[in-house]
Design an enzyme around this catalytic site. Structure first.
Site, PDB file in Angstrom:
ATOM      1  CB  CYS A 259     -53.512 -10.404  35.368  1.00  0.00           C
ATOM      2  SG  CYS A 259     -52.963 -12.252  35.024  1.00  0.00           S
TER       3      CYS A 259
ATOM      4  CD  GLU B  74     -55.991  -5.566  35.592  1.00  0.00           C
ATOM      5  OE1 GLU B  74     -55.399  -6.862  35.867  1.00  0.00           O
ATOM      6  OE2 GLU B  74     -56.517  -5.425  34.672  1.00  0.00           O
TER       7      GLU B  74
ATOM      8  CE  LYS C 157     -50.596  -7.592  18.423  1.00  0.00           C
ATOM      9  NZ  LYS C 157     -49.536  -6.916  19.320  1.00  0.00           N
TER      10      LYS C 157
ATOM     11  CD  GLU D 181     -54.765 -14.269  32.312  1.00  0.00           C
ATOM     12  OE1 GLU D 181     -55.171 -13.316  33.205  1.00  0.00           O
ATOM     13  OE2 GLU D 181     -53.564 -14.254  31.944  1.00  0.00           O
TER      14      GLU D 181
END
Length: 465
Positions: A277, A373, A168, A243
């Site tokens: 990331c 973040e 997906k 992750e």
């Protein structure tokens, strides 16, 4: 075939006629539509993967290596199209789309074809034969920021291990996944070994995460979504690999080459418009070098030209969507630190989801700017006075994905060992696609890439004789 799904080795019509628009973030124009998949589509894809599992798992690993080798060849012939597609749907400048967004996943696929061609010998412990077997059916849920690399880190490893996969991709950048499905079909992967279902996270992602016939969920994305997936998988004691986010520190010690450290550090923070990331979004600089570093960072960041991803002079493309732009600008507008370049009022192209490269100095290590973040082209610079203080500031984060350290080799290595993070580059060490990749703390569970990534998709069995 973007009007269809790839299930059981065939392009099939989705259960629903609902579609999801795909936008070019540089022009704000709709460039395609893909199916808005349903739980019914997930059921069909998982059933196909389950039916294919025994045959695929039963092949010798070297035979699976042959399929991966053919897949690599079929995907390589599409390299130019892949780069252009990522440039269109994600807004990555063509140089980045070609070298990083296309070249790196091809290298990862090559590495797994090579690993599978040379399987590790069985281990003997006393009277036990220790063997590694595939986990089973894998649900792979991937993000928009590296739309082929994050797919390949999961799919190539899972296929090499003998698992079958239902993918997906992100609904924001699904088009490159169709090129992978086309390549898989051309490479002759057995029916059901690889399946593609497009759709939203709350529908397709949730259906995969909670599906009783999915043995493992491998997810890359936000920590909040990773938490949801963990709960869904825990209900049936399924394996997860996560992750997740990062807020990486780039530590510049007093004996560092400050010019090199800052220039490379700014480039790392701004790579992919900051939508990485592992981005070194916190630059920690010793007091002795601080003023020089701030001035150099501001000048370097201001030199990143924004514009059309297909213009060779463009160094910074748009962020992926209007919502992402609003989110990034929200952090910038709320910041109380000293703005040294960029900011919410800096000029950007009138059309497209652009954010100017932005640098803040004198950032409080505990502030929102240093803790959250942002996932945009925003760099925070923080001073420190000693190596111990630098380590404390760097580790003052709920994340622990990556980082950098600059200084004399032994000193920098000593600091790198103290950072609570899954990867650290010392003095600009290059990214290694064969080394384990993953995080500490809320940056995730498990590892991707290389032999460690392969092991994530394997069960270990002891056979006593």
């Amino acid at each position: 075939m973007t009007s269809h799904l790839y299930i059981g080795g065939k392009w099939v019509a989705p259960a629903s006629t609902d579609t999801i628009p795909v936008e070019n973030p540089a022009t704000e124009e709709e460039i395609a539509r893909v199916p808005s998949g349903t739980a019914t589509d997930v059921d069909r894809a998982v059933a196909a993967a389950r039916a294919a599992f025994d045959g695929w798992a039963g092949l010798p690993m070297v035979s699976r290596a042959g399929f991966l080798d053919r897949l690599h060849g079929c995907l390589s012939t599409r390299a130019e199209k892949i780069a252009r597609t990522i440039g269109l749907e994600m807004g990555a400048p063509l140089k980045i789309a070609s070298r990083v967004q296309t070249g790196l996943p091809l290298a990862v696929l090559r590495s797994y074809a090579d690993l599978a061609a040379r399987p590790a010998p069985a281990e003997t412990v006393g009277n036990s034969l220790v063997v590694h077997e595939p986990v089973g059916v894998v649900g792979a849920i991937t993000p928009w920021n590296y739309p082929l690399q994050q797919v390949m880190a999961k799919v190539a490893a899972a296929l090499a291990a003998g698992c079958t996969v239902v993918l997906k991709p992100s609904e924001l950048t699904p088009l490159v996944a169709y090129l992978l499905a086309e390549a898989a079909d051309e490479a002759g992967l057995p029916a059901g070994v690889f399946n593609l279902v497009t759709g939203t996270g709350p529908v397709v992602g949730a259906a995969l995460a909670g599906h009783p016939d999915v043995d493992m969920v491998s997810f890359t994305g936000s920590t909040a979504t990773g938490r949801f997936i963990s709960h869904a998988a825990a209900d049936r004691i399924a394996r997860v690999s996560l992750e997740l986010g990062g807020k990486s520190a780039n530590v510049i010690l007093s004996d560092a080459d400050v010019t090199k450290a800052v220039k490379i550090g700014v480039g790392n923070a701004l790579l992919n418009s900051g939508q990485t990331c592992t981005a070194w979004t916190r630059m920690l600089v010793h007091h002795d070098l601080y003023d020089e570093a701030v001035a150099l960072a501001a000048k370097t960041a201001a030199g990143y030209s924004l514009g059309d991803p297909f213009d060779e002079s463009t160094r910074l493309g748009p962020v992926v969507s209007a919502a992402q732009r609003a989110r990034v600008l929200g952090f910038v507008e709320r910041a109380t630190a000293r703005l040294v370049t960029g900011g919410p009022d800096a000029p950007v192209p009138a059309v497209g989801h652009f954010v100017a490269p932005t640098v803040f100095a004198d950032v409080d290590p505990s502030s929102e700017l240093a803790q959250e973040e942002i996932f945009g082209p925003v760099l925070s610079i923080i001073p420190f006075g000693s190596d111990d203080e630098a380590v404390d500031i760097a580790n003052n984060s709920r994340y622990g994905l990556a980082g950098g350290v600059w200084g004399s080799d032994e000193r920098a290595l000593a600091v790198a060992r103290r950072l609570r993070t899954g990867a650290v580059d010392v003095n600009g060490g290059a990214f290694n696609p064969l080394a384990p990749f993953g995080g500490y703390k809320q940056s995730g569970i498990g590892r991707e890439l290389g032999s460690h990534g392969l092991a994530e998709f394997q069960q270990v069995k002891a056979i006593q004789r």
